[in-house]
Scaffold this active site. Structure first.
Site, short mmCIF file in Angstrom:
data_model
loop_
_atom_site.label_atom_id
_atom_site.label_comp_id
_atom_site.label_asym_id
_atom_site.label_seq_id
_atom_site.Cartn_x
_atom_site.Cartn_y
_atom_site.Cartn_z
N ASP A 21 -48.27 138.27 52.40
CA ASP A 21 -48.85 139.11 53.45
C ASP A 21 -48.76 138.37 54.79
O ASP A 21 -48.59 137.14 54.83
CB ASP A 21 -50.31 139.36 53.06
CG ASP A 21 -51.08 140.09 54.13
OD1 ASP A 21 -50.54 141.02 54.74
OD2 ASP A 21 -52.25 139.71 54.37
N ASP A 23 -50.88 139.24 58.16
CA ASP A 23 -52.13 139.05 58.90
C ASP A 23 -53.19 138.36 58.03
O ASP A 23 -53.53 138.84 56.95
CB ASP A 23 -52.68 140.40 59.39
CG ASP A 23 -51.68 141.10 60.31
OD1 ASP A 23 -51.00 140.39 61.07
OD2 ASP A 23 -51.59 142.34 60.26
N ASP A 151 -54.85 138.28 51.80
CA ASP A 151 -56.27 138.02 52.08
C ASP A 151 -57.14 139.26 51.89
O ASP A 151 -58.36 139.17 51.96
CB ASP A 151 -56.45 137.50 53.51
CG ASP A 151 -56.03 138.53 54.54
OD1 ASP A 151 -54.99 139.18 54.34
OD2 ASP A 151 -56.75 138.71 55.54
MG LIG Z 1 -53.79 140.42 55.57
#
Ligand SMILES: [Mg+2]
Length: 202
Positions: A21, A23, A151
């Site tokens: 991922d 961000d 996240d």
């Molecule tokens: Mg993310």
């Protein structure tokens, strides 16, 4: 960081596909957003990334949601992304270890320049060839891979994902206790190896 030969041999044999991922994993999105918020309103009650307790930024106490929308949809937000420490090296090490590595990120649909700026940031920090290794999708469950490092606390979509979610630890996802976690990029090898070993044993 050096990749141990034992790891390299093991990973090369299995040639796993690792999805990463952007961000909050490759890039420090929260800090870039905070800079934008302060540009728009110097008195905005920004929350430092390490103190943020919700994945969704709209939970910031006392924050004006209109300003958050403006910051999130502003031109240049995704050009100002700085890598999270160790992330760039870790991605290159994964490749060196024989993994097939792809970035896997959801573009913000309300931000008209998000997708192109994400590509530009990838090119700036990882090199132009990584644009071809970047998958922008609104549903990560449709993407094939062995491990997704992300996240976001819970990832859902149209399919039962084939990858295993390795949660990249952030202050806002620490309440998740039933998933393997990656506390910092230093530990990527053992975290990924553990998941691959369990998949192989299953
Ligand atoms: Mg993310």
């Amino acid at each position: 960081m050096t990749v141990h030969m034992g790891t390299m041999t093991k990973l090369k044999r299995t040639a796993p596909t690792i999805l990463v991922d952007m961000d909050g994993v490759l890039f420090d999105w929260g800090s870039a957003l905070n800079r934008k918020l302060l540009e728009l309103d110097p008195a905005f009650p920004v929350v430092a990334e390490e103190d943020r307790h919700h994945f969704d930024y709209f939970y910031v106490d006392g924050a004006d949601t209109e300003t958050i929308h403006r910051a999130m949809n502003s031109e240049g937000l995704y050009l100002g992304l700085e890598p999270i420490p160790g992330a760039v090296d870790a991605l290159l090490e994964m490749e060196e270890a024989g993994c097939s590595v792809f970035l896997c990120s959801t573009p913000a649909s309300q931000n008209p320049t998000c997708a192109s700026e994400k590509h530009a940031s990838v090119s700036t920090h990882l090199g132009h060839r990584w644009i071809d290794r970047t998958i922008l999708t609104n549903d990560k469950t449709l993407v094939l891979g062995d491990v997704l490092i992300d996240d976001k606390p819970v990832i859902t979509g149209a399919m039962e994902p084939v990858w295993e979610h390795l949660l990249f630890s952030q202050s806002y996802n620490r309440y998740i206790t039933d998933k393997p976690c990656l506390d910092s990029w230093d530990g990527w090898e053992s975290a990924v190896e553990n998941i691959l070993a369990e998949q192989k044993a299953a």
